[in-house]
Every structure is written in structure tokens, then in C-alpha cells.
Motif scaffolding. Structure first.
Motif, mmCIF file in Angstrom:
data_model
loop_
_atom_site.group_PDB
_atom_site.id
_atom_site.type_symbol
_atom_site.label_atom_id
_atom_site.label_comp_id
_atom_site.label_asym_id
_atom_site.label_seq_id
_atom_site.Cartn_x
_atom_site.Cartn_y
_atom_site.Cartn_z
ATOM 1 N N PRO A 133 18.748 -86.376 45.602
ATOM 2 C CA PRO A 133 19.429 -86.178 44.320
ATOM 3 C C PRO A 133 20.464 -85.053 44.364
ATOM 4 O O PRO A 133 21.510 -85.137 43.723
ATOM 5 C CB PRO A 133 18.280 -85.841 43.367
ATOM 6 C CG PRO A 133 17.086 -86.494 43.970
ATOM 7 C CD PRO A 133 17.272 -86.386 45.459
ATOM 8 N N GLN A 134 20.173 -84.012 45.156
ATOM 9 C CA GLN A 134 21.130 -82.907 45.255
ATOM 10 C C GLN A 134 22.486 -83.377 45.779
ATOM 11 O O GLN A 134 23.527 -82.827 45.413
ATOM 12 C CB GLN A 134 20.591 -81.806 46.175
ATOM 13 C CG GLN A 134 19.287 -81.188 45.722
ATOM 14 C CD GLN A 134 18.081 -81.851 46.348
ATOM 15 O OE1 GLN A 134 17.921 -83.067 46.240
ATOM 16 N NE2 GLN A 134 17.224 -81.060 46.990
ATOM 17 N N GLN A 167 23.916 -87.566 33.605
ATOM 18 C CA GLN A 167 22.519 -87.400 33.187
ATOM 19 C C GLN A 167 21.603 -87.935 34.276
ATOM 20 O O GLN A 167 21.809 -89.046 34.772
ATOM 21 C CB GLN A 167 22.271 -88.145 31.877
ATOM 22 C CG GLN A 167 20.818 -88.154 31.431
ATOM 23 C CD GLN A 167 20.633 -88.962 30.168
ATOM 24 O OE1 GLN A 167 21.156 -88.633 29.115
ATOM 25 N NE2 GLN A 167 19.892 -90.063 30.281
ATOM 26 N N HIS A 168 20.605 -87.156 34.636
ATOM 27 C CA HIS A 168 19.644 -87.547 35.670
ATOM 28 C C HIS A 168 18.239 -87.470 35.096
ATOM 29 O O HIS A 168 17.746 -86.374 34.776
ATOM 30 C CB HIS A 168 19.765 -86.611 36.881
ATOM 31 C CG HIS A 168 18.764 -86.888 37.950
ATOM 32 N ND1 HIS A 168 18.218 -85.886 38.738
ATOM 33 C CD2 HIS A 168 18.189 -88.049 38.368
ATOM 34 C CE1 HIS A 168 17.370 -86.416 39.583
ATOM 35 N NE2 HIS A 168 17.331 -87.722 39.396
ATOM 36 N N PRO A 201 20.406 -97.393 45.091
ATOM 37 C CA PRO A 201 20.497 -96.391 46.159
ATOM 38 C C PRO A 201 21.277 -95.155 45.709
ATOM 39 O O PRO A 201 22.361 -95.270 45.127
ATOM 40 C CB PRO A 201 21.229 -97.134 47.277
ATOM 41 C CG PRO A 201 20.941 -98.575 47.031
ATOM 42 C CD PRO A 201 20.901 -98.713 45.538
ATOM 43 N N ALA A 202 20.724 -93.993 45.983
ATOM 44 C CA ALA A 202 21.373 -92.748 45.558
ATOM 45 C C ALA A 202 22.721 -92.547 46.237
ATOM 46 O O ALA A 202 23.598 -91.862 45.697
ATOM 47 C CB ALA A 202 20.456 -91.563 45.844
ATOM 48 N N SER A 203 22.915 -93.159 47.402
ATOM 49 C CA SER A 203 24.201 -93.023 48.081
ATOM 50 C C SER A 203 25.329 -93.617 47.253
ATOM 51 O O SER A 203 26.469 -93.124 47.300
ATOM 52 C CB SER A 203 24.144 -93.705 49.452
ATOM 53 O OG SER A 203 23.840 -95.082 49.323
ATOM 54 N N LEU A 204 25.042 -94.656 46.476
ATOM 55 C CA LEU A 204 26.069 -95.257 45.624
ATOM 56 C C LEU A 204 26.400 -94.344 44.449
ATOM 57 O O LEU A 204 27.563 -94.216 44.054
ATOM 58 C CB LEU A 204 25.604 -96.619 45.127
ATOM 59 C CG LEU A 204 25.258 -97.644 46.203
ATOM 60 C CD1 LEU A 204 24.869 -98.968 45.570
ATOM 61 C CD2 LEU A 204 26.418 -97.820 47.178
#
Length: 289
Positions: A133-134, A167-168, A201-204
């Protein structure tokens, strides 16, 4: 009353503006937004009323452009990943059609790269990746965005002008709610919004926030810049006053794509005033190369 830096310019003048989240949607064609390798068995389908869908080989990934006059911001861009194309998607990403086109294009570039890695057996686009997430919000913090955390498992990242938000939901209380959401514009009526489902995917998401935070200005015709936020724009580059078209085309174009329908957007950001749906000159349904 404060003056906008655009007040002395003509509507047809093209300027480079920042921040990106307030630049307006811009003008584009689908070929500018979708770097789809149609020569590798992707399928393009669209109908005369506007929607366009690109489907990967094996039907594991779907990219959609869904104009809608009933949608408050003119329709949506869609990404959906499927284990079974006849069942609900494993994950989705949805962006309002009024989202700045450069942000949309950068997301789709990352999506297509992930899909191609999945096709080569290097990645599984249906599974979470190892991006932290960072890595998603670091570009925003580096660009000076502010960070706040609430007690209900949600953190926010806000632009210095307060008109851009990420927002996370790092504690998922509702499995169907988006894990990541972003929007730009006045808080009571955003110009655009983007959402990513929990399994995306967090990469996106990181590709999207990197584009959102980029210091590279966006070229816009004055007539395409939302009126509500012009006071918050800066013009880091000089005026290009020899352009007669309303907006600037995207920098890169997919050279292998078949002819795609136009997705032109006008001054579309203002909620409550959905942009007029463009007439799309569609190739045959189910076109394939």
C-alpha cells in the motif's frame, strides 16, 4: 474577486495546466487510451449507441468504454478481470468518463502490461501482487499531499488545494466496498471519481496514483477546462495559441489497433451536466484481427 489565469485567454487557446486532478477530461480517441495489442487476438466489439469493449484472448480481461447520457459524469471507463467470463468479475476498476484522459491511459497501459505478463505465465492477473500500500500513496506524499487517518479503518490523502483525494480502506468491513477510491474537484460535486475493488492488484492503483501526482502538465483547450476549479490551476508552460482544435491529443497512440470509435469529451466535468454522448462510427461488431 480573484482572477483565474485563464481569464484573458480565448476558448480555443491551448495551455498546459496543473494540477492534473483539476485539468478536466481532455479530448481523446480510444486508440489514444487503449494500448491494446489487437494483432494478438484481442477482440473489439461495440454498438451503434456508443459502448465499446475490448476482450483479451481467453476472455480473462475486459476493457470497456461506456458512454451514458444518464450518468451524471457522462459514463464510465471499466476494467474487469474474470476467471470465468460468465460469472462476476474477480476484480474491477471503474473511472468516470470525465476523469483526465492521461490518468485513464496510464492505468490502461499498466492493465495491458499485466495482462500480457499473465499470458506469458509470469503473473496471474487474478491474484494480488506484492506491491505494498505504501507504494500506492508514496507518489502523492512526495508531491506534497496531506495524510489523515480515521478511527474506522480509512485513511485519506489530500492534495494541497484540497480538491484531490485518495481514500484507502485499509480495514475492510464491507467485502464489496472499494479498497481504493480517488476523486478530483469540489467535495460536494466532484468532477470525476475512480474506484478499485478489494481484489484489484495494487500495482494498478500505484500506476494511477503515479499519473495523478505527476508534475508533467496536461495540455487543454481553455474551453475544455472545468469552470469550477480554474482558480486553482497553474500554467507552468507558455501558451500555445496556434491550435484550432478544442483540446490536445494524447502523446502516444496504439499503432497496431484497428480503427476505434471516437470518444471525444467536451467540457464535461461539471456534475449534473453530463456531456453529450458522441456519435461513434463503429466497425463491424466483433471485429477481430
Amino acid at each position: 474577486m480573484p482572477l483565474s489565469p485563464l481569464d484573458d485567454l480565448d476558448d480555443h487557446d491551448v495551455v498546459e495546466v496543473l494540477p492534473r486532478h483539476l485539468a478536466g477530461p481532455g479530448v481523446h480517441d480510444l486508440a489514444d487510451v487503449w494500448p491494446v495489442p489487437f494483432g494478438q487476438d484481442w477482440t473489439l466489439t461495440h454498438s451503434s449507441d456508443g459502448p465499446a469493449i475490448a476482450v483479451s484472448p481467453g476472455m480473462r480481461l475486459l476493457a470497456g468504454h461506456m458512454p451514458s447520457e444518464s450518468h451524471v459524469r457522462g459514463g464510465e471507463w471499466l476494467v474487469a478481470a474474470h476467471k470465468d467470463p460468465f460469472r462476476p468479475a474477480t476484480w474491477t476498476a471503474t473511472l468516470d468518463r470525465s476523469t483526465p484522459v492521461e490518468l485513464v491511459r496510464d492505468l490502461y497501459t499498466a492493465v495491458i502490461a499485466l495482462c500480457e505478463a499473465d499470458r506469458r505465465g509470469e503473473r496471474d492477473l487474478l491474484r494480488p501482487d506484492d506491491v505494498r500500500p505504501q507504494d500506492v500513496y508514496l507518489p502523492l506524499l512526495t508531491a506534497g499531499w496531506h495524510h489523515t487517518v480515521t478511527t474506522d479503518g480509512v485513511q485519506y490523502f489530500r492534495s494541497p488545494d484540497g480538491y484531490g483525494v485518495l481514500q484507502h480502506a485499509y480495514v475492510q468491513k464491507n467485502g464489496a466496498a472499494p479498497r481504493w477510491s480517488a476523486w478530483g474537484g469540489p467535495p460536494d460535486h466532484p468532477l470525476w471519481k475512480a474506484t478499485f475493488s478489494p481484489a484489484a492488484p495494487a500495482s494498478l492503483v500505484a500506476a494511477f496514483t503515479s499519473s495523478l501526482a505527476s508534475p508533467v502538465p496536461l495540455a487543454r483547450a481553455v474551453s475544455n477546462i472545468p469552470a469550477d476549479t480554474r482558480l486553482y490551476l497553474t500554467l507552468p508552460a507558455t501558451l500555445t495559441d496556434s491550435v484550432a482544435h478544442p483540446g490536445a491529443p494524447a502523446q502516444s497512440r496504439a499503432t497496431s489497433a484497428p480503427p476505434l470509435p471516437s470518444a471525444h469529451t467536451s467540457e464535461a466535468g461539471a456534475p449534473g451536466n453530463a456531456p453529450t454522448q458522441s456519435a461513434l462510427s463503429a466497425p463491424p461488431v466483433g471485429q477481430r484481427r
